[in-house]
Design a protein around this motif. Structure first.
Motif, PDB file in Angstrom:
ATOM      1  N   ALA A  25       0.837  -1.194   0.000  1.00 29.48           N
ATOM      2  CA  ALA A  25       0.000   0.000   0.000  1.00 29.48           C
ATOM      3  C   ALA A  25       0.876   1.249   0.000  1.00 29.48           C
ATOM      4  CB  ALA A  25      -0.912   0.000   1.223  1.00 29.48           C
ATOM      5  N   ASP A  26       0.236   2.380  -0.249  1.00 30.41           N
ATOM      6  CA  ASP A  26       0.951   3.661  -0.258  1.00 30.41           C
ATOM      7  C   ASP A  26       1.332   4.120   1.143  1.00 30.41           C
ATOM      8  OD1 ASP A  26       0.901   3.950  -3.026  1.00 30.41           O
ATOM      9  OD2 ASP A  26      -1.083   4.880  -2.976  1.00 30.41           O
ATOM     10  N   ASN A  27       0.534   3.728   2.148  1.00 26.27           N
ATOM     11  CA  ASN A  27       0.811   4.137   3.519  1.00 26.27           C
ATOM     12  C   ASN A  27       0.168   3.145   4.500  1.00 26.27           C
ATOM     13  OD1 ASN A  27      -2.003   4.988   3.973  1.00 26.27           O
ATOM     14  ND2 ASN A  27      -1.485   6.730   2.670  1.00 26.27           N
ATOM     15  N   LYS A  28       0.431   3.377   5.767  1.00 25.16           N
ATOM     16  CA  LYS A  28      -0.031   2.489   6.829  1.00 25.16           C
ATOM     17  C   LYS A  28      -1.564   2.378   6.859  1.00 25.16           C
ATOM     18  CE  LYS A  28       0.364   2.213  11.873  1.00 25.16           C
ATOM     19  NZ  LYS A  28       0.987   2.814  13.049  1.00 25.16           N
ATOM     20  N   GLU A  29      -2.244   3.498   6.754  1.00 21.21           N
ATOM     21  CA  GLU A  29      -3.712   3.505   6.801  1.00 21.21           C
ATOM     22  C   GLU A  29      -4.313   2.761   5.609  1.00 21.21           C
ATOM     23  OE1 GLU A  29      -7.437   3.836   8.100  1.00 21.21           O
ATOM     24  OE2 GLU A  29      -5.642   4.291   9.256  1.00 21.21           O
ATOM     25  N   ALA A  30      -3.735   2.938   4.445  1.00 19.70           N
ATOM     26  CA  ALA A  30      -4.221   2.239   3.250  1.00 19.70           C
ATOM     27  C   ALA A  30      -4.007   0.732   3.390  1.00 19.70           C
ATOM     28  CB  ALA A  30      -3.515   2.768   2.004  1.00 19.70           C
ATOM     29  N   ALA A  31      -2.909   0.312   4.012  1.00 21.67           N
ATOM     30  CA  ALA A  31      -2.651  -1.111   4.231  1.00 21.67           C
ATOM     31  C   ALA A  31      -3.704  -1.710   5.154  1.00 21.67           C
ATOM     32  CB  ALA A  31      -1.254  -1.313   4.817  1.00 21.67           C
ATOM     33  N   ARG A  32      -4.036  -0.997   6.220  1.00 18.04           N
ATOM     34  CA  ARG A  32      -5.055  -1.473   7.162  1.00 18.04           C
ATOM     35  C   ARG A  32      -6.409  -1.580   6.465  1.00 18.04           C
ATOM     36  NH1 ARG A  32      -8.919   0.279  10.216  1.00 18.04           N
ATOM     37  NH2 ARG A  32      -8.652   2.457   9.703  1.00 18.04           N
ATOM     38  N   HIS A  33      -6.747  -0.558   5.688  1.00 20.13           N
ATOM     39  CA  HIS A  33      -8.021  -0.543   4.975  1.00 20.13           C
ATOM     40  C   HIS A  33      -8.104  -1.708   3.980  1.00 20.13           C
ATOM     41  CE1 HIS A  33     -11.621   1.141   3.171  1.00 20.13           C
ATOM     42  NE2 HIS A  33     -11.046   1.001   1.988  1.00 20.13           N
ATOM     43  N   THR A  34      -7.044  -1.935   3.227  1.00 23.42           N
ATOM     44  CA  THR A  34      -7.001  -3.033   2.258  1.00 23.42           C
ATOM     45  C   THR A  34      -7.162  -4.377   2.955  1.00 23.42           C
ATOM     46  OG1 THR A  34      -5.610  -1.752   0.763  1.00 23.42           O
ATOM     47  CG2 THR A  34      -5.595  -4.148   0.480  1.00 23.42           C
ATOM     48  N   TYR A  35      -6.452  -4.566   4.065  1.00 21.59           N
ATOM     49  CA  TYR A  35      -6.565  -5.811   4.835  1.00 21.59           C
ATOM     50  C   TYR A  35      -8.013  -6.048   5.253  1.00 21.59           C
ATOM     51  CZ  TYR A  35      -5.827  -9.219   8.581  1.00 21.59           C
ATOM     52  OH  TYR A  35      -5.894 -10.340   9.385  1.00 21.59           O
ATOM     53  N   ASN A  36      -8.651  -5.017   5.802  1.00 19.60           N
ATOM     54  CA  ASN A  36     -10.031  -5.157   6.276  1.00 19.60           C
ATOM     55  C   ASN A  36     -10.992  -5.471   5.137  1.00 19.60           C
ATOM     56  OD1 ASN A  36      -9.344  -4.723   8.958  1.00 19.60           O
ATOM     57  ND2 ASN A  36      -9.616  -2.516   8.801  1.00 19.60           N
ATOM     58  N   GLU A  37     -10.765  -4.899   3.958  1.00 20.29           N
ATOM     59  CA  GLU A  37     -11.608  -5.196   2.800  1.00 20.29           C
ATOM     60  C   GLU A  37     -11.404  -6.618   2.304  1.00 20.29           C
ATOM     61  OE1 GLU A  37     -11.034  -2.374  -0.339  1.00 20.29           O
ATOM     62  OE2 GLU A  37     -12.513  -1.001   0.514  1.00 20.29           O
ATOM     63  N   ILE A  38     -10.153  -7.027   2.154  1.00 21.48           N
ATOM     64  CA  ILE A  38      -9.842  -8.369   1.662  1.00 21.48           C
ATOM     65  C   ILE A  38     -10.442  -9.437   2.569  1.00 21.48           C
ATOM     66  CG2 ILE A  38      -7.956 -10.050   1.376  1.00 21.48           C
ATOM     67  CD1 ILE A  38      -6.215  -7.702   0.397  1.00 21.48           C
ATOM     68  N   ASN A  39     -10.348  -9.220   3.867  1.00 23.57           N
ATOM     69  CA  ASN A  39     -10.786 -10.221   4.837  1.00 23.57           C
ATOM     70  C   ASN A  39     -12.210 -10.008   5.336  1.00 23.57           C
ATOM     71  OD1 ASN A  39      -8.267 -11.901   5.290  1.00 23.57           O
ATOM     72  ND2 ASN A  39      -7.499  -9.809   5.442  1.00 23.57           N
ATOM     73  N   GLU A  40     -12.908  -9.030   4.750  1.00 24.72           N
ATOM     74  CA  GLU A  40     -14.292  -8.725   5.100  1.00 24.72           C
ATOM     75  C   GLU A  40     -14.473  -8.591   6.614  1.00 24.72           C
ATOM     76  OE1 GLU A  40     -16.721 -11.669   3.150  1.00 24.72           O
ATOM     77  OE2 GLU A  40     -16.044 -11.021   1.174  1.00 24.72           O
ATOM     78  N   CYS A  41     -13.611  -7.800   7.227  1.00 22.77           N
ATOM     79  CA  CYS A  41     -13.639  -7.608   8.675  1.00 22.77           C
ATOM     80  C   CYS A  41     -14.876  -6.802   9.073  1.00 22.77           C
ATOM     81  CB  CYS A  41     -12.379  -6.877   9.143  1.00 22.77           C
ATOM     82  SG  CYS A  41     -10.875  -7.812   8.838  1.00 22.77           S
ATOM     83  N   SER A  42     -15.560  -7.280  10.107  1.00 18.77           N
ATOM     84  CA  SER A  42     -16.757  -6.569  10.555  1.00 18.77           C
ATOM     85  C   SER A  42     -16.838  -6.451  12.081  1.00 18.77           C
ATOM     86  CB  SER A  42     -18.009  -7.264  10.036  1.00 18.77           C
ATOM     87  OG  SER A  42     -18.081  -8.574  10.546  1.00 18.77           O
ATOM     88  N   TYR A  43     -16.071  -7.227  12.792  1.00 17.90           N
ATOM     89  CA  TYR A  43     -16.100  -7.140  14.255  1.00 17.90           C
ATOM     90  C   TYR A  43     -14.705  -6.848  14.796  1.00 17.90           C
ATOM     91  CZ  TYR A  43     -17.208  -8.141  19.103  1.00 17.90           C
ATOM     92  OH  TYR A  43     -17.383  -8.031  20.457  1.00 17.90           O
ATOM     93  N   PHE A  44     -13.754  -7.701  14.457  1.00 16.09           N
ATOM     94  CA  PHE A  44     -12.348  -7.452  14.746  1.00 16.09           C
ATOM     95  C   PHE A  44     -11.715  -6.931  13.466  1.00 16.09           C
ATOM     96  CE2 PHE A  44     -13.174 -10.938  17.874  1.00 16.09           C
ATOM     97  CZ  PHE A  44     -13.048 -10.148  19.000  1.00 16.09           C
ATOM     98  N   TYR A  45     -10.687  -6.105  13.611  1.00 17.31           N
ATOM     99  CA  TYR A  45     -10.098  -5.444  12.450  1.00 17.31           C
ATOM    100  C   TYR A  45      -8.585  -5.619  12.408  1.00 17.31           C
ATOM    101  CZ  TYR A  45     -14.670  -3.357  12.035  1.00 17.31           C
ATOM    102  OH  TYR A  45     -16.023  -3.182  11.894  1.00 17.31           O
ATOM    103  N   GLY A  46      -8.031  -5.397  11.228  1.00 19.06           N
ATOM    104  CA  GLY A  46      -6.601  -5.502  11.044  1.00 19.06           C
ATOM    105  C   GLY A  46      -5.850  -4.350  11.682  1.00 19.06           C
ATOM    106  N   GLU A  47      -4.627  -4.650  12.066  1.00 16.86           N
ATOM    107  CA  GLU A  47      -3.742  -3.625  12.623  1.00 16.86           C
ATOM    108  C   GLU A  47      -2.378  -3.781  11.973  1.00 16.86           C
ATOM    109  OE1 GLU A  47      -1.649  -2.705  16.867  1.00 16.86           O
ATOM    110  OE2 GLU A  47      -3.804  -3.072  16.885  1.00 16.86           O
ATOM    111  N   VAL A  48      -1.798  -2.659  11.550  1.00 15.90           N
ATOM    112  CA  VAL A  48      -0.459  -2.682  10.957  1.00 15.90           C
ATOM    113  C   VAL A  48       0.546  -2.850  12.092  1.00 15.90           C
ATOM    114  CG1 VAL A  48       1.260  -1.378   9.661  1.00 15.90           C
ATOM    115  CG2 VAL A  48      -1.156  -1.280   8.992  1.00 15.90           C
TER     116      VAL A  48
END
Length: 85
Positions: A25-48
Motif C-alpha cells: 500500500a501507499d501508507n499504513k492507513e491504506a494497508a489497514r483498509h485493504t486488509y479489512n476489505e480483503i478479509n471482510e472484517c466486521s467485528y475485529f479489524y486488522g492492525e499494521v
C-alpha cells in the motif's frame, strides 16, 4: 508503494493477533483498509504491526508469527521496522 505486516487484532482479555498478511500500500492507513476489505472484517479489524523491508524472508515465517520470538528475530535482522505513524 511499501509492504506492511498486518494482522487481525482480537481484543479479548489479552490482545492477540492472527491471520498475518503482507499488504502492499501507499501508507499504513491504506494497508489497514485493504486488509479489512480483503478479509471482510466486521467485528475485529486488522492492525499494521510493522513495515516490511525483506518481503521474501518475512513471507517464509508468516505461519509462525504468532510466536513473538520470531517477530523479534525478524526485527533484529532488519526485515521488519516500525511503520510510520
Amino acid at each position: 508503494m511499501a509492504s506492511y505486516l498486518v494482522a487481525l487484532r482480537v481484543d479479548e482479555r489479552n490482545i492477540s493477533y492472527s491471520n498475518y498478511q503482507i499488504i502492499e500500500a501507499d501508507n499504513k492507513e491504506a494497508a489497514r483498509h485493504t486488509y479489512n476489505e480483503i478479509n471482510e472484517c466486521s467485528y475485529f479489524y486488522g492492525e499494521v504491526l510493522a513495515k516490511v523491508n525483506d518481503v521474501n524472508e518475512v513471507q517464509t515465517y508468516l505461519d509462525k508469527l504468532s510466536n513473538s520470538m520470531v517477530l523479534l528475530q525478524l526485527a533484529f535482522r532488519g526485515s521488519l521496522i516500525k511503520s510510520e505513524s
